[in-house]
Design a protein around this motif. Structure first.
Motif, PDB file in Angstrom:
ATOM      1  N   ASN A  90       0.764  -1.209  -0.035  1.00  0.00           N
ATOM      2  CA  ASN A  90       0.004  -0.001   0.247  1.00  0.00           C
ATOM      3  C   ASN A  90       0.690   1.364   0.159  1.00  0.00           C
ATOM      4  N   ILE A  91       2.068   1.215   0.515  1.00  0.00           N
ATOM      5  CA  ILE A  91       3.032   2.362   0.564  1.00  0.00           C
ATOM      6  C   ILE A  91       3.431   2.581  -0.834  1.00  0.00           C
ATOM      7  N   VAL A  92       3.936   1.638  -1.567  1.00  0.00           N
ATOM      8  CA  VAL A  92       4.400   1.847  -2.738  1.00  0.00           C
ATOM      9  C   VAL A  92       3.081   2.146  -3.783  1.00  0.00           C
ATOM     10  N   ILE A  93       2.046   1.716  -3.417  1.00  0.00           N
ATOM     11  CA  ILE A  93       1.034   2.115  -4.501  1.00  0.00           C
ATOM     12  C   ILE A  93       0.568   3.533  -4.290  1.00  0.00           C
ATOM     13  N   SER A  94       0.970   3.854  -2.982  1.00  0.00           N
ATOM     14  CA  SER A  94       0.691   5.568  -2.717  1.00  0.00           C
ATOM     15  C   SER A  94       1.658   6.380  -3.360  1.00  0.00           C
ATOM     16  N   TRP A  95       2.847   5.729  -3.555  1.00  0.00           N
ATOM     17  CA  TRP A  95       3.899   6.440  -4.110  1.00  0.00           C
ATOM     18  C   TRP A  95       3.833   6.466  -5.620  1.00  0.00           C
ATOM     19  N   ILE A  96       3.245   5.384  -6.240  1.00  0.00           N
ATOM     20  CA  ILE A  96       2.839   5.489  -7.652  1.00  0.00           C
ATOM     21  C   ILE A  96       1.804   6.669  -7.841  1.00  0.00           C
ATOM     22  N   LEU A  97       0.741   6.568  -6.963  1.00  0.00           N
ATOM     23  CA  LEU A  97      -0.382   7.475  -7.474  1.00  0.00           C
ATOM     24  C   LEU A  97       0.187   8.925  -7.132  1.00  0.00           C
ATOM     25  N   ASN A  98       1.027   9.053  -6.227  1.00  0.00           N
ATOM     26  CA  ASN A  98       1.541  10.651  -5.921  1.00  0.00           C
ATOM     27  C   ASN A  98       2.420  10.811  -7.333  1.00  0.00           C
ATOM     28  N   SER A  99       2.673   9.980  -8.124  1.00  0.00           N
ATOM     29  CA  SER A  99       3.617  10.370  -9.201  1.00  0.00           C
ATOM     30  C   SER A  99       3.295  10.172 -10.477  1.00  0.00           C
ATOM     31  N   ILE A 100       1.791  10.053 -10.569  1.00  0.00           N
ATOM     32  CA  ILE A 100       0.975  10.244 -11.990  1.00  0.00           C
ATOM     33  C   ILE A 100       0.041  11.103 -11.952  1.00  0.00           C
ATOM     34  N   SER A 101      -0.574  11.643 -13.096  1.00  0.00           N
ATOM     35  CA  SER A 101      -1.329  12.599 -13.284  1.00  0.00           C
ATOM     36  C   SER A 101      -2.699  12.161 -12.538  1.00  0.00           C
ATOM     37  N   LYS A 102      -3.571  13.220 -12.356  1.00  0.00           N
ATOM     38  CA  LYS A 102      -4.988  12.685 -11.692  1.00  0.00           C
ATOM     39  C   LYS A 102      -5.722  12.048 -12.746  1.00  0.00           C
ATOM     40  N   GLU A 103      -5.789  12.208 -13.929  1.00  0.00           N
ATOM     41  CA  GLU A 103      -6.521  11.583 -14.882  1.00  0.00           C
ATOM     42  C   GLU A 103      -6.030   9.662 -14.851  1.00  0.00           C
ATOM     43  N   ILE A 104      -4.846   9.643 -14.921  1.00  0.00           N
ATOM     44  CA  ILE A 104      -4.363   8.372 -15.009  1.00  0.00           C
ATOM     45  C   ILE A 104      -4.640   7.626 -13.513  1.00  0.00           C
ATOM     46  N   SER A 105      -4.398   8.431 -12.332  1.00  0.00           N
ATOM     47  CA  SER A 105      -4.679   8.120 -11.015  1.00  0.00           C
ATOM     48  C   SER A 105      -6.025   7.583 -10.903  1.00  0.00           C
ATOM     49  N   ALA A 106      -6.849   8.006 -11.477  1.00  0.00           N
ATOM     50  CA  ALA A 106      -8.319   7.734 -11.449  1.00  0.00           C
ATOM     51  C   ALA A 106      -8.698   6.339 -11.704  1.00  0.00           C
ATOM     52  N   SER A 107      -7.555   5.812 -12.870  1.00  0.00           N
ATOM     53  CA  SER A 107      -7.901   4.714 -13.711  1.00  0.00           C
ATOM     54  C   SER A 107      -7.342   3.491 -12.950  1.00  0.00           C
ATOM     55  N   VAL A 108      -6.405   3.697 -11.793  1.00  0.00           N
ATOM     56  CA  VAL A 108      -5.747   2.366 -11.211  1.00  0.00           C
ATOM     57  C   VAL A 108      -5.725   2.673  -9.755  1.00  0.00           C
ATOM     58  N   ILE A 109      -6.604   3.419  -8.982  1.00  0.00           N
ATOM     59  CA  ILE A 109      -6.689   3.598  -7.830  1.00  0.00           C
ATOM     60  C   ILE A 109      -7.297   2.243  -7.102  1.00  0.00           C
ATOM     61  N   TYR A 110      -8.130   1.616  -7.727  1.00  0.00           N
ATOM     62  CA  TYR A 110      -8.930   0.339  -7.258  1.00  0.00           C
ATOM     63  C   TYR A 110      -8.096  -0.933  -7.418  1.00  0.00           C
ATOM     64  N   SER A 111      -6.831  -0.860  -7.885  1.00  0.00           N
ATOM     65  CA  SER A 111      -6.091  -1.952  -8.340  1.00  0.00           C
ATOM     66  C   SER A 111      -5.671  -2.504  -6.824  1.00  0.00           C
ATOM     67  N   ASP A 112      -5.470  -3.887  -6.642  1.00  0.00           N
ATOM     68  CA  ASP A 112      -4.939  -4.411  -5.439  1.00  0.00           C
ATOM     69  C   ASP A 112      -3.697  -4.323  -5.153  1.00  0.00           C
ATOM     70  N   SER A 113      -2.865  -4.293  -6.277  1.00  0.00           N
ATOM     71  CA  SER A 113      -1.274  -4.391  -5.967  1.00  0.00           C
ATOM     72  C   SER A 113      -0.239  -3.460  -6.655  1.00  0.00           C
ATOM     73  N   ALA A 114       0.665  -3.186  -6.234  1.00  0.00           N
ATOM     74  CA  ALA A 114       1.586  -2.208  -7.193  1.00  0.00           C
ATOM     75  C   ALA A 114       2.013  -2.775  -8.219  1.00  0.00           C
ATOM     76  N   HIS A 115       2.323  -4.068  -8.253  1.00  0.00           N
ATOM     77  CA  HIS A 115       2.663  -4.922  -9.318  1.00  0.00           C
ATOM     78  C   HIS A 115       1.542  -4.772 -10.455  1.00  0.00           C
ATOM     79  N   GLU A 116       0.342  -4.797 -10.114  1.00  0.00           N
ATOM     80  CA  GLU A 116      -0.652  -4.765 -11.053  1.00  0.00           C
ATOM     81  C   GLU A 116      -0.761  -3.498 -11.645  1.00  0.00           C
TER      82      GLU A 116
END
Length: 269
Positions: A90-116
Motif C-alpha cells: 500500500n505504501i508503494v501504491i501510494s508512491w505510484i499514485l503520487n507520481s502520476i497525473s490525476k486522470e491516470i490515477s483515477a484509472s488505477v486507484i482500485y487496483s489491489d497491488s503495486a505490481h498490477e
C-alpha cells in the motif's frame, strides 16, 4: 535493474524481525510516508520511458522494486508476513499514485497491488520500439541549436540520445575477446559527437572544424566544454567590443590538439 536479490532474502516462514532488518523489502524507514513523492515529473502518458526509469531508481533506493516487478508476491493468508506485505504494498501504491497525473490515477486507484498497477501502466503507455526509435531519430535529425544556448541545445540532444541508447542492443555474455565491442562503442561515441556538432549554428564552424581534426576525437563532455568555452568567450568579447574571440578559441583548441598528438598535428599543418 536487478531486483531478485531482495526477493531471495525472505520466505513465508520468516518472523516479525523482518521489519527491523534494513536490508529487508518489508523494512520501512520513518521517512517512508504515503505522501512521499519519488519523482519530480509525474507520468502524463507521453513521458512513460523517462518516468518509469526515474521511478525504478527511486524504488531501488527504498528497496521496494520487488513490489512492482512481482518478485515478492503476496504471501498466503496464513503467513506471518502477510500484514507486512500489505503495508508495504500500500505504501508503494501510494508512491505510484503520487507520481502520476490525476486522470491516470483515477484509472488505477482500485487496483489491489503495486505490481498490477505497474503492469497496467506499462501495457498502456510503453511505446513499441520501432515507432519510438523512429520518432527519436527524427527528433535528433531535425534538432538544431537555433536560438538556444549551447547548454540548452546540448541538454535537449542528450535527453534524446540517452533514450535512444536504451534501445541499443548490448552484449551480456561477458566472453567477447575480439575487441569488437570497444570498436562499436567508439563508433557510437563518434556518432554522438557528430550529432552535437552538426546541430550547432554555423557561427561555430571554425572551432567545429578544429574539433573534427582531432584524432582520437574528444569525449562528448569535453567537446561540449570547449564549445561552451567558445560561447562564453564570445559573450565577453561582445561586451568589450573585441572581435578576436573566435580566433582566440581556435588557438586554444589547436593547442589542445597538439597536446593530444603533436606529431599528427604537425603533419596535418
Amino acid at each position: 535493474m536487478a531486483t531478485g536479490s531482495s526477493a531471495t532474502l525472505f520466505s513465508p516462514s520468516m518472523s516479525s524481525s523482518a521489519i527491523d532488518d534494513a536490508s529487508s523489502p518489508y523494512f520501512l524507514h520513518h521517512s517512508d510516508s504515503p505522501g512521499l513523492i519519488l519523482v519530480s515529473q509525474p507520468l502524463t502518458g507521453e513521458n512513460y520511458t523517462s518516468w518509469s526509469r526515474a521511478m525504478l531508481i527511486a524504488l531501488s533506493v527504498k528497496n521496494k522494486v520487488c513490489f512492482v516487478d512481482g518478485s515478492v508476491p503476496r504471501p498466503e493468508g496464513t503467513s506471518p508476513n502477510l500484514n507486512f506485505w500489505i503495508r508495504n504494498n500500500n505504501i508503494v501504491i501510494s508512491w505510484i499514485l503520487n507520481s502520476i497525473s490525476k486522470e491516470i490515477s483515477a484509472s488505477v486507484i482500485y487496483s489491489d497491488s503495486a505490481h498490477e498497477i505497474w503492469i497496467d501502466l506499462k501495457d498502456r503507455f510503453l511505446q513499441r520500439n520501432g515507432p519510438r526509435i523512429f520518432q527519436l531519430r527524427r527528433e535528433l535529425m531535425n534538432l538544431t541549436q537555433g536560438q538556444m544556448s549551447v547548454s540548452s541545445y546540448f541538454t535537449k540532444l542528450k535527453s534524446i540520445w540517452e533514450e535512444l541508447n536504451n534501445y541499443k542492443p548490448v552484449c551480456t555474455c561477458n566472453h567477447c575477446t575480439c575487441g569488437g565491442i570497444k570498436s562499436i562503442s567508439n563508433h557510437y561515441h563518434m556518432e554522438y559527437v557528430m550529432s552535437f556538432l552538426m546541430g550547432l549554428n554555423e557561427s561555430f564552424s571554425q572551432i567545429r572544424g578544429q574539433l573534427l581534426l582531432m584524432d582520437p576525437i574528444h569525449p562528448i563532455n569535453k567537446v561540449f566544454a570547449l564549445i561552451s568555452q567558445e560561447e562564453r568567450q564570445r559573450n565577453i568579447t561582445t561586451v568589450h567590443g573585441n572581435s578576436g574571440g573566435e580566433e582566440t578559441m581556435a588557438f586554444v583548441v589547436k593547442n589542445n590538439m597538439s597536446k593530444v598528438n603533436p606529431v599528427q598535428i604537425s603533419n596535418r599543418n
